[in-house]
Design an enzyme around this catalytic site. Structure first.
Site, PDB file in Angstrom:
ATOM      1  N   TYR A 161       0.840  -1.192   0.000  1.00  0.00           N
ATOM      2  CA  TYR A 161       0.000   0.000   0.000  1.00  0.00           C
ATOM      3  C   TYR A 161       0.882   1.252   0.000  1.00  0.00           C
ATOM      4  O   TYR A 161       1.566   1.545   0.981  1.00  0.00           O
ATOM      5  CB  TYR A 161      -0.926   0.032   1.213  1.00  0.00           C
ATOM      6  N   PRO A 195     -16.365  -4.119   1.266  1.00  0.00           N
ATOM      7  CA  PRO A 195     -17.810  -4.232   1.483  1.00  0.00           C
ATOM      8  C   PRO A 195     -18.618  -3.256   0.637  1.00  0.00           C
ATOM      9  O   PRO A 195     -19.790  -3.521   0.348  1.00  0.00           O
ATOM     10  CB  PRO A 195     -17.973  -3.936   2.977  1.00  0.00           C
ATOM     11  N   LEU A 196     -18.003  -2.145   0.225  1.00  0.00           N
ATOM     12  CA  LEU A 196     -18.692  -1.168  -0.623  1.00  0.00           C
ATOM     13  C   LEU A 196     -18.389  -1.390  -2.097  1.00  0.00           C
ATOM     14  O   LEU A 196     -18.749  -0.574  -2.955  1.00  0.00           O
ATOM     15  CB  LEU A 196     -18.322   0.262  -0.215  1.00  0.00           C
ATOM     16  N   GLY A 233     -16.675   1.291  -4.152  1.00  0.00           N
ATOM     17  CA  GLY A 233     -17.466   2.509  -4.266  1.00  0.00           C
ATOM     18  C   GLY A 233     -18.836   2.322  -4.886  1.00  0.00           C
ATOM     19  O   GLY A 233     -19.686   3.217  -4.804  1.00  0.00           O
ATOM     20  N   LEU A 284     -21.257   0.640  -3.847  1.00  0.00           N
ATOM     21  CA  LEU A 284     -22.293   0.638  -2.814  1.00  0.00           C
ATOM     22  C   LEU A 284     -22.133   1.797  -1.830  1.00  0.00           C
ATOM     23  O   LEU A 284     -22.653   1.763  -0.722  1.00  0.00           O
ATOM     24  CB  LEU A 284     -22.271  -0.696  -2.070  1.00  0.00           C
ATOM     25  N   GLY A 316     -23.210   4.847  -2.545  1.00  0.00           N
ATOM     26  CA  GLY A 316     -24.232   5.838  -2.837  1.00  0.00           C
ATOM     27  C   GLY A 316     -23.800   6.836  -3.889  1.00  0.00           C
ATOM     28  O   GLY A 316     -24.564   7.719  -4.281  1.00  0.00           O
TER      29      GLY A 316
END
Length: 350
Positions: A55, A207-208, A211, A213, A215
């Site tokens: 990273y 989990p998103l 991006g 999920l 919004g």
């Protein structure tokens, strides 16, 4: 913040783990702000921090090290190795030669003398799993590492690693870190059942769904394929003209309506879904800003009802990756066509 035991290790970890991929040149270059975000997460009850050497080429580990000064003993610290960290072919991978060297680099960057969970970031077809596990065993015995795990390993390689540990007396992978979201449910078919069979802890990432999920995307026009963001960098995962991404956009629309009906934001629905799976120990959240972190923390107590989970199953069937690229691992036999075809001389002799 609720706690769970990590894969039979006896280590108590928060159900949210703070992912540090966004800290550094990759996303947020303000070290002071990143340190404040980490401190805010710790103050909110998160005691599990996950990073990796790759990273921002070590910068993320350095930032985490700064943030944990004076607080190290209260934090379960996880990092990973495998990715290329230099121009030489030996500056990466899962060989003993590299891992023994790179763990020292991570310890230095993190400013600590031990790592609670040292994970192998991806499988390495060039290295026998016995070689990798042997090196990890020595690192555990030397006190540099407390437990070891895998990340984004397919089920068959998780099983192979468990068998190798049993046969050769090596430490075994105590955890697996797979990508898992409503839009990328492929791990439900074999990976998560396999981790349950071997009593492994699971810390999921994404989990998103990069991006999708969050919004941010409500229509095709919201996806910018021309800028410098992730959508432009990974067009095959975002381009709405591709059928698999059109399916993701359609699912996002239906999930947004479902979240509103349930009185939730879409991100809270997404994270709540991952935590509902009985195999999952912690879900890694990877905020780039303080605002992102605070929004996710606000949903920490979200528990989805059976009706909502059933509706999610109708929108995206269990075990389904709407875009196969979101599995983030392509087996060598699929990536290299020469592994699927006999040489010309062999064909001629048939």
């Amino acid at each position: 913040m609720k706690r769970r035991i990590l894969g039979g290790t006896g280590i108590s970890v928060s159900q949210y783990a703070l992912g540090a991929m966004m800290f550094g040149a990759l996303a947020n270059e303000d070290h002071d702000e990143c340190v404040r975000i980490i401190h805010r997460a710790l103050d909110a009850g998160i005691n599990f921090v996950d990073t990796a050497d790759i990273y921002s080429r070590g910068e993320s580990e350095e930032i985490v090290g700064k943030a944990l000064k004076g607080r190290r003993d209260d934090v379960v610290l996880a990092t990973k190795a495998h990715g290329s960290m230099g121009p030489d072919a030996n500056h990466g991978g899962n060989s003993r030669r590299w891992l023994v060297r790179e763990v020292e680099n991570s310890l230095r960057r993190l400013g600590t003398d031990y790592i609670d969970l040292y994970q192998i970031h991806r499988p390495d077809p060039a290295t026998d799993i016995d070689e990798t596990l042997s090196a990890l065993t020595d690192l555990v015995r030397a006190g540099k590492v407390r437990a070891v795990g895998s990340s984004t390993f397919p089920a068959e390689q998780i099983v192979e690693a468990q068998w190798a540990s049993e046969r050769r007396g090596h430490v075994r992978f105590r955890t697996e870190q797979p990508p898992y979201s409503i839009l990328a449910r492929g791990v439900e078919a074999a990976v998560l059942p396999t981790t349950q069979k071997y009593g492994m802890g699971v810390l999921t990432w994404g989990p998103l769904s990069a991006g999708w999920l969050s919004g941010r995307y409500t229509q095709a026009a919201d996806i910018d394929l021309t800028g410098t963001g992730r959508a432009a960098f990974e067009r095959h995962k975002f381009d709405p003209s591709l059928p698999e991404n059109a399916l993701k956009l359609q699912a996002v629309g239906e999930l947004t309506k479902l979240a509103a009906e349930a009185g939730l934001s879409l991100p809270h629905l997404a994270v709540g879904f991952v935590l509902a799976h009985p195999a999952v120990t912690s879900v890694i959240i990877g905020p780039r800003t303080m605002e992102h972190l605070d929004d996710l923390l606000a949903g920490a107590d979200t528990v989805l009802s059976e009706d909502v989970l059933d509706r999610i199953d109708e929108i995206v069937p269990p075990g389904t990756d709407l875009n196969r690229a979101d599995s983030y691992y392509v087996p060598p036999a699929l990536a290299d066509k020469t592994l699927r075809r006999r040489a010309g001389a062999d064909l001629a002799g048939r």
